[in-house]
Write an enzyme that holds these catalytic residues in place. Sequence first.
Site, PDB file in Angstrom:
ATOM      1  N   THR A  77       0.816  -1.222   0.000  1.00 39.14           N
ATOM      2  CA  THR A  77       0.000   0.000   0.000  1.00 39.14           C
ATOM      3  C   THR A  77       0.847   1.269   0.000  1.00 39.14           C
ATOM      4  O   THR A  77       0.334   2.357   0.240  1.00 39.14           O
ATOM      5  CB  THR A  77      -0.929   0.014   1.226  1.00 39.14           C
ATOM      6  OG1 THR A  77      -0.128   0.015   2.428  1.00 39.14           O
ATOM      7  CG2 THR A  77      -1.836  -1.200   1.246  1.00 39.14           C
ATOM      8  N   ASP A 106       0.310  -5.713   2.792  1.00 35.88           N
ATOM      9  CA  ASP A 106       1.343  -5.052   3.577  1.00 35.88           C
ATOM     10  C   ASP A 106       1.113  -3.553   3.655  1.00 35.88           C
ATOM     11  O   ASP A 106       0.754  -2.915   2.663  1.00 35.88           O
ATOM     12  CB  ASP A 106       2.712  -5.326   2.943  1.00 35.88           C
ATOM     13  CG  ASP A 106       3.837  -4.633   3.686  1.00 35.88           C
ATOM     14  OD1 ASP A 106       4.355  -3.629   3.155  1.00 35.88           O
ATOM     15  OD2 ASP A 106       4.197  -5.075   4.789  1.00 35.88           O
ATOM     16  N   TYR A 111       2.857   5.113   6.026  1.00 39.96           N
ATOM     17  CA  TYR A 111       2.329   5.263   4.671  1.00 39.96           C
ATOM     18  C   TYR A 111       1.199   6.270   4.646  1.00 39.96           C
ATOM     19  O   TYR A 111       0.162   6.092   5.308  1.00 39.96           O
ATOM     20  CB  TYR A 111       1.838   3.926   4.128  1.00 39.96           C
ATOM     21  CG  TYR A 111       2.921   2.905   3.854  1.00 39.96           C
ATOM     22  CD1 TYR A 111       4.275   3.225   3.950  1.00 39.96           C
ATOM     23  CD2 TYR A 111       2.598   1.602   3.495  1.00 39.96           C
ATOM     24  CE1 TYR A 111       5.260   2.285   3.697  1.00 39.96           C
ATOM     25  CE2 TYR A 111       3.583   0.653   3.233  1.00 39.96           C
ATOM     26  CZ  TYR A 111       4.908   1.004   3.338  1.00 39.96           C
ATOM     27  OH  TYR A 111       5.883   0.072   3.096  1.00 39.96           O
ATOM     28  N   ASN A 179      10.702  -1.519  11.444  1.00 46.65           N
ATOM     29  CA  ASN A 179      11.056  -0.934  10.152  1.00 46.65           C
ATOM     30  C   ASN A 179      12.387  -0.193  10.234  1.00 46.65           C
ATOM     31  O   ASN A 179      12.424   1.011  10.436  1.00 46.65           O
ATOM     32  CB  ASN A 179       9.950   0.015   9.690  1.00 46.65           C
ATOM     33  CG  ASN A 179      10.092   0.398   8.234  1.00 46.65           C
ATOM     34  OD1 ASN A 179      10.818  -0.247   7.492  1.00 46.65           O
ATOM     35  ND2 ASN A 179       9.394   1.433   7.824  1.00 46.65           N
ATOM     36  N   SER A 216      12.852  -5.284   9.142  1.00 46.29           N
ATOM     37  CA  SER A 216      12.849  -4.682   7.813  1.00 46.29           C
ATOM     38  C   SER A 216      14.057  -3.755   7.684  1.00 46.29           C
ATOM     39  O   SER A 216      14.263  -2.890   8.534  1.00 46.29           O
ATOM     40  CB  SER A 216      11.561  -3.888   7.584  1.00 46.29           C
ATOM     41  OG  SER A 216      11.549  -3.284   6.309  1.00 46.29           O
ATOM     42  N   ARG A 217      14.873  -3.995   6.659  1.00 45.20           N
ATOM     43  CA  ARG A 217      16.069  -3.189   6.422  1.00 45.20           C
ATOM     44  C   ARG A 217      17.118  -3.361   7.525  1.00 45.20           C
ATOM     45  O   ARG A 217      17.850  -2.421   7.840  1.00 45.20           O
ATOM     46  CB  ARG A 217      15.707  -1.710   6.253  1.00 45.20           C
ATOM     47  CG  ARG A 217      14.799  -1.431   5.074  1.00 45.20           C
ATOM     48  CD  ARG A 217      14.332   0.010   5.067  1.00 45.20           C
ATOM     49  NE  ARG A 217      13.470   0.283   3.926  1.00 45.20           N
ATOM     50  CZ  ARG A 217      13.870   0.882   2.808  1.00 45.20           C
ATOM     51  NH1 ARG A 217      15.124   1.267   2.683  1.00 45.20           N
ATOM     52  NH2 ARG A 217      13.033   1.097   1.822  1.00 45.20           N
ATOM     53  N   GLN A 242      12.299  -8.198   5.846  1.00 49.91           N
ATOM     54  CA  GLN A 242      11.806  -7.554   4.640  1.00 49.91           C
ATOM     55  C   GLN A 242      12.956  -6.731   4.074  1.00 49.91           C
ATOM     56  O   GLN A 242      13.345  -5.715   4.636  1.00 49.91           O
ATOM     57  CB  GLN A 242      10.604  -6.660   4.989  1.00 49.91           C
ATOM     58  CG  GLN A 242       9.791  -6.235   3.787  1.00 49.91           C
ATOM     59  CD  GLN A 242       8.570  -5.439   4.205  1.00 49.91           C
ATOM     60  OE1 GLN A 242       8.706  -4.351   4.736  1.00 49.91           O
ATOM     61  NE2 GLN A 242       7.380  -5.970   3.975  1.00 49.91           N
TER      62      GLN A 242
END
Length: 266
Positions: A77, A106, A111, A179, A216-217, A242
Amino acid sequence: MTGGSGVCTDYRSVIKTEVCRNRVFTLSTGSIQSEYPVISYKISLNLTACFFILFFFFLHRNLGKSGLRVSCLGLGTWVTFGSQISDEMAENLMAIAYENGVNLFDTAEVYASGRAEITLGNIIKKKGWRRSSFVITTKIYWGGQAETERGLSRKHIIEGLRGSLSRLQLDYVDIVFANRNDVNSPMEGQSCNSHKIVRAMTFVINQGMAMYWGTSRWSAMEIMEAYSVARQFNLIPPVCEQAEYHYFQRDKVEVQLPELYHKIVD
């Protein structure tokens, strides 16, 4: 489809082929991107793209050793829901994906400043799909302007996830991602004893706010440290990463992470 998130790479699989054998792709309108962070392939919906999409619609795999069955193609998204496309188009995209076998959706608290989660939640509520029939993932780090509304402190992990659940109108998410790592929130065993990522993630899972957590990352070293901390203190380890994976960024997924798979044991 919509410009997207990425690829989920489980920690203990060995990457052998280019054809998504050990990866889950998240598709977003306008691009395909590998998360953890993987590549961002800009494509047009020509015949090749349509074939690619239809091929992956019907494939599912286990997410690492969690036992969670996810579609190899997921719908992301990022830069679409709540911003660049209408809610009606977002609903149509989700319906097409869901009705054709995609069960992974996701999003992230950042976002469209939370509007992506709101749009996603409204669509799920409107469609009335069984909660057990799909997987929702969200990411925590950038939640707001205040110092306490970003990062991976225990406070923000818990409050940020509660905010995401409220916007999504859900009781829980299936996977919550940290994240990127937060240098201000050391792992268990380092100097800081207050805001600890692994303990906070274990807490939200034990509270029923999430089923699993992932990274993530994060670098392979950071993932290994989190996993070791979880094992040492009887906490819950991450189940997936991710990562970015594309033509210009291949080293992490193809070189660094495979080395990690062999170091992590149940």
